[in-house]
Design an enzyme around this catalytic site. Structure first.
Site, mmCIF file in Angstrom:
data_model
loop_
_atom_site.group_PDB
_atom_site.id
_atom_site.type_symbol
_atom_site.label_atom_id
_atom_site.label_comp_id
_atom_site.label_asym_id
_atom_site.label_seq_id
_atom_site.Cartn_x
_atom_site.Cartn_y
_atom_site.Cartn_z
ATOM 1 N N ARG A 5 3.117 -33.683 -88.771
ATOM 2 C CA ARG A 5 4.303 -32.842 -89.012
ATOM 3 C C ARG A 5 4.203 -31.994 -90.294
ATOM 4 N NH1 ARG A 5 7.067 -37.570 -87.056
ATOM 5 N NH2 ARG A 5 7.558 -37.224 -84.874
ATOM 6 N N LYS A 18 1.817 -16.743 -91.362
ATOM 7 C CA LYS A 18 1.745 -16.731 -89.896
ATOM 8 C C LYS A 18 0.483 -17.483 -89.489
ATOM 9 C CE LYS A 18 4.249 -12.631 -88.378
ATOM 10 N NZ LYS A 18 4.131 -11.307 -87.730
ATOM 11 N N GLU A 48 -6.272 -2.511 -91.464
ATOM 12 C CA GLU A 48 -5.035 -3.151 -91.936
ATOM 13 C C GLU A 48 -4.634 -2.589 -93.302
ATOM 14 O OE1 GLU A 48 -3.192 -5.044 -90.045
ATOM 15 O OE2 GLU A 48 -4.388 -6.435 -88.853
ATOM 16 N N LYS A 96 2.391 -6.676 -98.983
ATOM 17 C CA LYS A 96 2.711 -7.712 -97.991
ATOM 18 C C LYS A 96 3.627 -8.767 -98.609
ATOM 19 C CE LYS A 96 1.388 -10.595 -94.285
ATOM 20 N NZ LYS A 96 0.447 -10.968 -93.244
ATOM 21 N N GLU A 114 10.427 -12.846 -89.998
ATOM 22 C CA GLU A 114 10.441 -11.634 -89.174
ATOM 23 C C GLU A 114 11.754 -11.425 -88.425
ATOM 24 O OE1 GLU A 114 6.498 -10.575 -87.681
ATOM 25 O OE2 GLU A 114 7.482 -9.729 -85.926
ATOM 26 N N ARG A 167 9.983 -7.445 -91.716
ATOM 27 C CA ARG A 167 8.583 -7.908 -91.585
ATOM 28 C C ARG A 167 7.933 -7.358 -90.322
ATOM 29 N NH1 ARG A 167 5.692 -13.800 -92.669
ATOM 30 N NH2 ARG A 167 3.632 -13.051 -92.054
ATOM 31 N N ASN A 184 3.719 -4.993 -88.204
ATOM 32 C CA ASN A 184 3.066 -4.965 -86.888
ATOM 33 C C ASN A 184 2.803 -3.549 -86.397
ATOM 34 O OD1 ASN A 184 2.912 -7.779 -86.329
ATOM 35 N ND2 ASN A 184 5.123 -7.767 -86.112
ATOM 36 N N HIS A 241 0.317 -2.909 -83.640
ATOM 37 C CA HIS A 241 -0.055 -4.198 -83.034
ATOM 38 C C HIS A 241 0.417 -4.345 -81.587
ATOM 39 C CE1 HIS A 241 -1.157 -5.052 -87.107
ATOM 40 N NE2 HIS A 241 -1.496 -6.301 -86.850
ATOM 41 N N HIS A 288 -2.592 -5.486 -79.633
ATOM 42 C CA HIS A 288 -2.718 -6.804 -78.992
ATOM 43 C C HIS A 288 -2.987 -6.649 -77.497
ATOM 44 C CE1 HIS A 288 -0.430 -9.205 -82.352
ATOM 45 N NE2 HIS A 288 -1.682 -8.918 -82.677
ATOM 46 N N HIS A 306 -9.945 -7.260 -83.949
ATOM 47 C CA HIS A 306 -8.507 -7.084 -84.176
ATOM 48 C C HIS A 306 -8.213 -5.772 -84.923
ATOM 49 C CE1 HIS A 306 -4.339 -8.141 -85.003
ATOM 50 N NE2 HIS A 306 -4.555 -7.923 -86.291
HETATM 51 P P1 NAD Z 1 -12.822 -13.300 -88.093
HETATM 52 O O1 NAD Z 1 -12.153 -14.436 -88.713
HETATM 53 O O2 NAD Z 1 -13.311 -13.452 -86.709
HETATM 54 O O3 NAD Z 1 -14.016 -12.836 -89.045
HETATM 55 C C1 NAD Z 1 -14.800 -11.761 -88.650
HETATM 56 C C2 NAD Z 1 -16.298 -12.115 -88.634
HETATM 57 O O4 NAD Z 1 -16.804 -12.115 -89.958
HETATM 58 C C3 NAD Z 1 -16.613 -13.470 -88.070
HETATM 59 O O5 NAD Z 1 -17.811 -13.418 -87.358
HETATM 60 C C4 NAD Z 1 -16.771 -14.313 -89.330
HETATM 61 O O6 NAD Z 1 -17.545 -15.463 -89.113
HETATM 62 C C5 NAD Z 1 -17.451 -13.347 -90.233
HETATM 63 N N1 NAD Z 1 -17.296 -13.552 -91.669
HETATM 64 C C6 NAD Z 1 -16.203 -13.998 -92.309
HETATM 65 N N2 NAD Z 1 -16.373 -13.884 -93.640
HETATM 66 C C7 NAD Z 1 -17.614 -13.387 -93.830
HETATM 67 C C8 NAD Z 1 -18.363 -13.051 -94.983
HETATM 68 N N3 NAD Z 1 -17.838 -13.131 -96.213
HETATM 69 N N4 NAD Z 1 -19.609 -12.575 -94.811
HETATM 70 C C9 NAD Z 1 -20.143 -12.432 -93.557
HETATM 71 N N5 NAD Z 1 -19.466 -12.705 -92.428
HETATM 72 C C10 NAD Z 1 -18.211 -13.177 -92.578
HETATM 73 O O7 NAD Z 1 -11.875 -12.001 -88.069
HETATM 74 P P2 NAD Z 1 -10.863 -11.380 -89.138
HETATM 75 O O8 NAD Z 1 -10.930 -9.923 -88.946
HETATM 76 O O9 NAD Z 1 -11.057 -11.942 -90.497
HETATM 77 O O10 NAD Z 1 -9.458 -11.923 -88.634
HETATM 78 C C11 NAD Z 1 -8.950 -11.537 -87.391
HETATM 79 C C12 NAD Z 1 -7.943 -12.570 -86.977
HETATM 80 O O11 NAD Z 1 -6.871 -12.588 -87.899
HETATM 81 C C13 NAD Z 1 -7.335 -12.275 -85.617
HETATM 82 O O12 NAD Z 1 -7.284 -13.467 -84.861
HETATM 83 C C14 NAD Z 1 -5.935 -11.817 -85.951
HETATM 84 O O13 NAD Z 1 -5.007 -12.102 -84.942
HETATM 85 C C15 NAD Z 1 -5.657 -12.598 -87.200
HETATM 86 N N6 NAD Z 1 -4.614 -12.007 -88.048
HETATM 87 C C16 NAD Z 1 -3.632 -12.819 -88.475
HETATM 88 C C17 NAD Z 1 -2.654 -12.325 -89.324
HETATM 89 C C18 NAD Z 1 -1.609 -13.253 -89.881
HETATM 90 O O14 NAD Z 1 -0.652 -12.767 -90.484
HETATM 91 N N7 NAD Z 1 -1.771 -14.541 -89.734
HETATM 92 C C19 NAD Z 1 -2.691 -10.981 -89.716
HETATM 93 C C20 NAD Z 1 -3.723 -10.184 -89.250
HETATM 94 C C21 NAD Z 1 -4.698 -10.708 -88.413
HETATM 95 N N1 GLY Z 2 0.264 -9.397 -89.909
HETATM 96 C C1 GLY Z 2 1.664 -9.260 -89.671
HETATM 97 C C2 GLY Z 2 2.481 -10.221 -90.456
HETATM 98 O O1 GLY Z 2 1.982 -11.020 -91.205
HETATM 99 O O2 GLY Z 2 3.661 -10.188 -90.333
#
Ligand code: NAD
Ligand code: GLY
Length: 363
Positions: free
Chosen positions: A118, A140, A182, A224, A234, A238, A242, A245, A249, A262
């Site tokens: 939890r 998130k 982003e 942010k 949100e 907030r 998006n 997005h 998405h 992404h």
């Molecule tokens: P990812 O986590 O897949 O990383 C991208 C690639 O880079 C992967 O292959 C990873 O292994 C590699 N990598 C990571 N760090 C590295 C480094 N320093 N050197 C070399 N390679 C490295 O993708 P991302 O773009 O970081 O994140 C995308 C994800 O984030 C999506 O699932 C998206 O939905 C999510 N997201 C979430 C939020 C939120 O608010 N929680 C906001 C935006 C995106």
């Molecule tokens: N990436 C959108 C949010 O964090 O609200």
């Protein structure tokens, strides 16, 4: 080092941004209350940076789980591997999870922390530009479902975020560009001076200029943090984060998770949002073209996938989390550097945007 604060009352936390932070024990230790941690990383990031983080944790009892890489692994099945590791290792509520990786690792680890017994503490160590400027901040967390992106999750805040900008040096260029998408988003949402700064510096950012990248991370996180502090769950403002997005998405899901990154999908989504905004008369066609030009200069795609029809988009967008009462809500631009949330979009204008493809942002 720069320290920003995300102000959420008793759940407030610092965001550390700078060079050489991974190995600094004094940064992490105050945010780890118990004696045990589980570092969650993946097969790409662990060989590069895990030992530095382990060294910084000193005499803490430190378990590690190395997940497979990629957006297609952001699933309930992968999440289960973390629960297995925690339970097999008899981790208690006092344990802290540390997410070491990009947004995929960060989102899954955060959700594991939100739900294990939890709720246990967790720390974000984002290693992609995208995760440093966006996903590690704001709480998130979650995983994808075959029917929709990020459909299972929770709002759950970390104890701190440690963004070491040195790690961006090992990022593949395509991933750096995805992160820039982003960053551009913040300029388009509500920060025109930052948008202009990006127009002046985009090539140097793409070339990996360390100081400029650190500045982009700082401004993005500050924007942010301000927006999340005003609306953590949100209920209103907030949703502006998006921008791009709703379309993006749909592209990620429609093409298969991981086929388009992404950030790439969001880039096209922002171009589509600019196009729709221009059709509604919210921005001029010249402003829409200016937004598109910056995204294109960043080496990001600006045309939706040819194989996705308008009908595909409409069906997939119906699963967007912003849908309310069956109506899709869009984030649109109202002047460059200003954005609004709109739900009553004339269907014929939306269809024009969905059909426009190569003609996006052209009158
Ligand atoms: P990812 O986590 O897949 O990383 C991208 C690639 O880079 C992967 O292959 C990873 O292994 C590699 N990598 C990571 N760090 C590295 C480094 N320093 N050197 C070399 N390679 C490295 O993708 P991302 O773009 O970081 O994140 C995308 C994800 O984030 C999506 O699932 C998206 O939905 C999510 N997201 C979430 C939020 C939120 O608010 N929680 C906001 C935006 C995106
Ligand atoms: N990436 C959108 C949010 O964090 O609200």
């Amino acid at each position: 080092m720069i320290t920003l604060e995300l102000d959420l009352g008793e759940r407030s936390y610092p965001i550390f941004i700078g060079s050489g932070l991974l190995g600094q024990a004094n940064l992490l230790r105050p945010y780890i209350k118990g004696k045990r941690v589980l570092i969650v990383s993946n097969e790409v990031v662990a060989p590069l940076y895990l030992s530095k983080v382990q060294d910084a944790l000193g005499d803490l009892q430190c378990d590690v789980i190395v997940l497979p890489d990629g957006e297609h692994t952001k699933t309930l099945q992968t999440l289960s591997l973390i629960y297995d590791k925690l339970l097999e290792g008899r981790h208690e509520r006092s344990s802290t999870l540390i997410a070491l990786g990009g947004g995929v690792v960060g989102d899954i680890t955060g959700f594991a922390a939100a739900t294990y017994q939890r709720g246990v503490n967790f720390i974000q160590i984002p290693t992609t530009l995208l995760s440093q400027v966006d996903s590690s901040v704001g709480g998130k967390t979650g995983v994808n479902h075959p029917l929709g992106k990020n459909m299972i999750g929770a709002f759950y805040q970390p104890q701190c975020v440690l963004a070491d900008t040195d790690v961006l040096a090992s990022l593949p260029p395509r991933e750096l560009r995805a992160g820039i998408a982003e960053v551009i988003k913040y300029g388009l949402i509500d920060n025109l001076p930052f948008l202009q700064w990006l127009e002046n510096n985009i090539e140097a950012l793409l070339a990996g200029d360390k100081d400029l990248l650190a500045e982009a991370v700082r401004v993005s996180c500050a924007d942010k943090a301000r927006i999340v502090a005003a609306d953590e769950k949100e209920g209103g403002v907030r949703a502006l984060l998006n921008l791009g997005h709703t379309f993006g998405h749909a592209i990620e899901n429609g093409m298969g998770y991981g086929v388009w990154l992404h950030g790439e999908a969001v880039a096209i989504g922002m171009v589509m949002a600019a196009d729709l905004s221009a059709r509604l008369g919210y921005i001029t066609w010249a402003e829409a073209a200016r937004a598109k030009a910056l995204i294109e200069r960043a080496g990001l795609p600006v045309v939706p996938p040819a194989q996705m029809s308008a009908q595909d988009f409409l069906e997939l967008m119906a699963f967007d989390k912003k849908v309310q009462g069956g109506k899709i809500r869009f984030i649109l631009m109202k002047g460059l550097g200003t954005s609004v949330i709109e739900s009553n979009i004339e269907a014929s204008l939306l269809e024009q945007t969905l059909e426009a493809k190569e003609q996006l942002c052209q009158n």
